[in-house]
Design an enzyme around this catalytic site. Structure first.
Site, PDB file in Angstrom:
ATOM      1  N   LYS A 136       0.830  -1.211   0.000  1.00 42.86           N
ATOM      2  CA  LYS A 136       0.000   0.000   0.000  1.00 42.86           C
ATOM      3  C   LYS A 136       0.865   1.263   0.000  1.00 42.86           C
ATOM      4  CE  LYS A 136      -1.978  -1.152   3.904  1.00 42.86           C
ATOM      5  NZ  LYS A 136      -1.254  -2.411   4.202  1.00 42.86           N
ATOM      6  N   ARG A 180      -9.736   0.608   8.765  1.00 39.35           N
ATOM      7  CA  ARG A 180      -9.283  -0.726   9.136  1.00 39.35           C
ATOM      8  C   ARG A 180     -10.334  -1.490   9.926  1.00 39.35           C
ATOM      9  NH1 ARG A 180      -3.458   0.237   8.880  1.00 39.35           N
ATOM     10  NH2 ARG A 180      -2.272  -1.573   9.482  1.00 39.35           N
ATOM     11  N   ARG A 195      11.752  -5.079   5.283  1.00 36.61           N
ATOM     12  CA  ARG A 195      11.409  -3.677   4.975  1.00 36.61           C
ATOM     13  C   ARG A 195      12.268  -2.686   5.755  1.00 36.61           C
ATOM     14  NH1 ARG A 195       5.221  -1.821   5.411  1.00 36.61           N
ATOM     15  NH2 ARG A 195       5.321  -2.684   7.517  1.00 36.61           N
ATOM     16  N   ARG A 240      11.073  -0.537  11.380  1.00 39.20           N
ATOM     17  CA  ARG A 240      10.011  -0.354  12.370  1.00 39.20           C
ATOM     18  C   ARG A 240      10.090  -1.431  13.453  1.00 39.20           C
ATOM     19  NH1 ARG A 240       4.775   0.156   8.642  1.00 39.20           N
ATOM     20  NH2 ARG A 240       3.934  -0.891  10.466  1.00 39.20           N
ATOM     21  N   ARG A 298      -0.644  -9.015  13.346  1.00 34.28           N
ATOM     22  CA  ARG A 298      -1.266  -8.003  12.486  1.00 34.28           C
ATOM     23  C   ARG A 298      -2.069  -8.653  11.365  1.00 34.28           C
ATOM     24  NH1 ARG A 298       4.181  -5.143  11.554  1.00 34.28           N
ATOM     25  NH2 ARG A 298       3.188  -3.996   9.861  1.00 34.28           N
TER      26      ARG A 298
HETATM   27  P1  ADP Z   1       1.079  -1.899   7.849  1.00 35.43           P
HETATM   28  O1  ADP Z   1       0.594  -1.308   6.582  1.00 35.43           O
HETATM   29  O2  ADP Z   1       2.432  -2.498   7.761  1.00 35.43           O
HETATM   30  O3  ADP Z   1       0.087  -2.815   8.509  1.00 35.43           O
HETATM   31  P2  ADP Z   1       0.652   0.663   9.198  1.00 35.43           P
HETATM   32  O4  ADP Z   1       1.820   1.563   9.110  1.00 35.43           O
HETATM   33  O5  ADP Z   1      -0.523   0.953   8.356  1.00 35.43           O
HETATM   34  O6  ADP Z   1       1.218  -0.814   8.969  1.00 35.43           O
HETATM   35  O7  ADP Z   1       0.155   0.575  10.710  1.00 35.43           O
HETATM   36  C1  ADP Z   1       1.052   0.304  11.776  1.00 35.43           C
HETATM   37  C2  ADP Z   1       0.251   0.185  13.077  1.00 35.43           C
HETATM   38  O8  ADP Z   1      -0.390   1.444  13.361  1.00 35.43           O
HETATM   39  C3  ADP Z   1      -0.885  -0.827  13.043  1.00 35.43           C
HETATM   40  O9  ADP Z   1      -0.451  -2.150  13.369  1.00 35.43           O
HETATM   41  C4  ADP Z   1      -1.829  -0.244  14.122  1.00 35.43           C
HETATM   42  O10 ADP Z   1      -1.348  -0.522  15.432  1.00 35.43           O
HETATM   43  C5  ADP Z   1      -1.689   1.257  13.881  1.00 35.43           C
HETATM   44  N1  ADP Z   1      -2.682   1.757  12.890  1.00 35.43           N
HETATM   45  C6  ADP Z   1      -2.418   2.279  11.672  1.00 35.43           C
HETATM   46  N2  ADP Z   1      -3.547   2.636  11.038  1.00 35.43           N
HETATM   47  C7  ADP Z   1      -4.569   2.305  11.875  1.00 35.43           C
HETATM   48  C8  ADP Z   1      -5.976   2.385  11.777  1.00 35.43           C
HETATM   49  N3  ADP Z   1      -6.601   2.871  10.682  1.00 35.43           N
HETATM   50  N4  ADP Z   1      -6.705   1.957  12.842  1.00 35.43           N
HETATM   51  C9  ADP Z   1      -6.119   1.463  13.949  1.00 35.43           C
HETATM   52  N5  ADP Z   1      -4.798   1.337  14.098  1.00 35.43           N
HETATM   53  C10 ADP Z   1      -4.010   1.756  13.073  1.00 35.43           C
HETATM   54  P1  ADP Z   2       2.255  -1.798   3.239  1.00 34.57           P
HETATM   55  O1  ADP Z   2       2.257  -0.293   3.181  1.00 34.57           O
HETATM   56  O2  ADP Z   2       1.056  -2.413   2.570  1.00 34.57           O
HETATM   57  O3  ADP Z   2       2.441  -2.314   4.634  1.00 34.57           O
HETATM   58  P2  ADP Z   2       4.839  -1.577   1.835  1.00 34.57           P
HETATM   59  O4  ADP Z   2       4.486  -0.756   0.641  1.00 34.57           O
HETATM   60  O5  ADP Z   2       5.598  -0.924   2.928  1.00 34.57           O
HETATM   61  O6  ADP Z   2       3.509  -2.308   2.399  1.00 34.57           O
HETATM   62  O7  ADP Z   2       5.656  -2.865   1.324  1.00 34.57           O
HETATM   63  C1  ADP Z   2       6.220  -3.802   2.243  1.00 34.57           C
HETATM   64  C2  ADP Z   2       7.639  -4.205   1.786  1.00 34.57           C
HETATM   65  O8  ADP Z   2       7.547  -4.979   0.580  1.00 34.57           O
HETATM   66  C3  ADP Z   2       8.529  -3.012   1.454  1.00 34.57           C
HETATM   67  O9  ADP Z   2       9.848  -3.315   1.880  1.00 34.57           O
HETATM   68  C4  ADP Z   2       8.446  -2.884  -0.070  1.00 34.57           C
HETATM   69  O10 ADP Z   2       9.659  -2.372  -0.629  1.00 34.57           O
HETATM   70  C5  ADP Z   2       8.204  -4.322  -0.514  1.00 34.57           C
HETATM   71  N1  ADP Z   2       7.272  -4.419  -1.665  1.00 34.57           N
HETATM   72  C6  ADP Z   2       6.194  -3.627  -1.932  1.00 34.57           C
HETATM   73  N2  ADP Z   2       5.568  -4.035  -3.063  1.00 34.57           N
HETATM   74  C7  ADP Z   2       6.245  -5.123  -3.500  1.00 34.57           C
HETATM   75  C8  ADP Z   2       6.087  -6.022  -4.632  1.00 34.57           C
HETATM   76  N3  ADP Z   2       5.091  -5.864  -5.514  1.00 34.57           N
HETATM   77  N4  ADP Z   2       6.969  -7.040  -4.746  1.00 34.57           N
HETATM   78  C9  ADP Z   2       7.985  -7.203  -3.846  1.00 34.57           C
HETATM   79  N5  ADP Z   2       8.183  -6.405  -2.782  1.00 34.57           N
HETATM   80  C10 ADP Z   2       7.326  -5.373  -2.588  1.00 34.57           C
END
Ligand code: ADP
Ligand code: ADP
Ligand code: ZN
Length: 216
Positions: free
Chosen positions: A13, A88, A127, A161, A172
């Site tokens: 994302k 979410r 990541r 992170r 998660r």
């Molecule tokens: P990822 O895309 O890797 O799951 P995010 O950066 O979106 O991680 O979120 C990291 C953490 O921040 C989540 O595990 C949660 O604890 C919190 N968080 C983020 N967005 C939300 C949301 N919309 N509602 C509740 N908690 C959130």
């Molecule tokens: P999200 O925001 O959904 O948690 P990220 O965009 O941070 O996910 O992507 C998670 C990890 O995977 C990052 O290290 C990113 O560089 C890698 N990544 C993202 N898209 C792809 C893909 N299509 N194929 C392989 N690796 C990816």
């Protein structure tokens, strides 16, 4: 345009949102980024959210929806928004409807990135991002072109992170299945969901997202 990027942690994302920002001048609203900024600044919200985030659980609906509302207020109308990591829960989805109505915006598309769960663990554990400009990388899938140097800004410091470890990722993923996946039917009823294969290469996923937006 206002769109939601939906998908489990590590689906891509943030990566795709950054590309849309670059190509279309849209704004990325990531509640995860906002919460991490609050944690770093030690604000009252950040102090409360830190442990919840470290456990891989969800911060309260009220807090994240208030963050989104405040950002939209500060931004004004006319700028397209990508919601990344929000909503979410079903309650957040309902709150988002009310917030969008107040800001005279409508939801044009929901893009669901479909990925394989084992691949997610691998993605998240590899990541990291640039401490200076925030550009996202991956040890295997998106390595630095020059070791130790950010491709985008030339910075030399990187961060990982605290919640990007296998145990927290499994938690998660479970939270995603239980709390977040149930919002999809809501948007499916409105006919605005496009499913995209998030296992494809980053550029291919971007092309598919662009095609989905062009027909939204
Ligand atoms: P990822 O895309 O890797 O799951 P995010 O950066 O979106 O991680 O979120 C990291 C953490 O921040 C989540 O595990 C949660 O604890 C919190 N968080 C983020 N967005 C939300 C949301 N919309 N509602 C509740 N908690 C959130
Ligand atoms: P999200 O925001 O959904 O948690 P990220 O965009 O941070 O996910 O992507 C998670 C990890 O995977 C990052 O290290 C990113 O560089 C890698 N990544 C993202 N898209 C792809 C893909 N299509 N194929 C392989 N690796 C990816
Ligand atoms: Zn950088």
């Amino acid at each position: 345009m206002n769109i939601i990027l939906l998908g489990p942690p590590g689906a891509g994302k943030g990566t795709q949102a950054a590309r849309l920002v670059e190509h279309h001048g849209m704004r990325q609203l990531s509640t995860g980024d906002m919460l991490r900024a609050a944690v770093a600044a030690r604000t009252p919200i950040g102090l409360r959210a830190k442990e919840v985030m470290d456990r891989g659980e969800l911060v309260s609906d009220e807090i994240v929806s208030a963050l989104i509302d405040a950002e939209l207020t500060a931004m004004g109308e006319g700028v397209g928004v990508i919601f990344d990591g929000y909503p979410r829960t079903v309650q957040q989805a309902e709150q988002l409807d009310a917030i969008l109505a107040r800001h005279h915006r409508r939801l044009d598309a929901v893009i669901e990135l479909e990925v394989d769960e084992e691949a997610l663990v691998r993605r998240i554990c590899g990541r990291f991002s640039c401490a200076n400009c925030g550009e996202g990388y991956h040890d295997e899938f998106k390595p630095l072109r020059v070791p130790g140097t950010c491709d985008r800004c030339g910075g030399h410091e990187f961060k990982r992170r605290p919640d990007d470890n296998e145990a927290t990722v499994r938690k998660r993923l479970q939270v995603y299945r239980n709390e977040t996946a149930p919002i999809l039917p809501l948007y499916e009823q409105r006919g605005i969901v496009t499913r995209i294969d998030g296992m494809a290469a980053i550029e291919e996923v971007t092309d598919a997202v662009e095609r989905a937006l062009a027909s939204a």
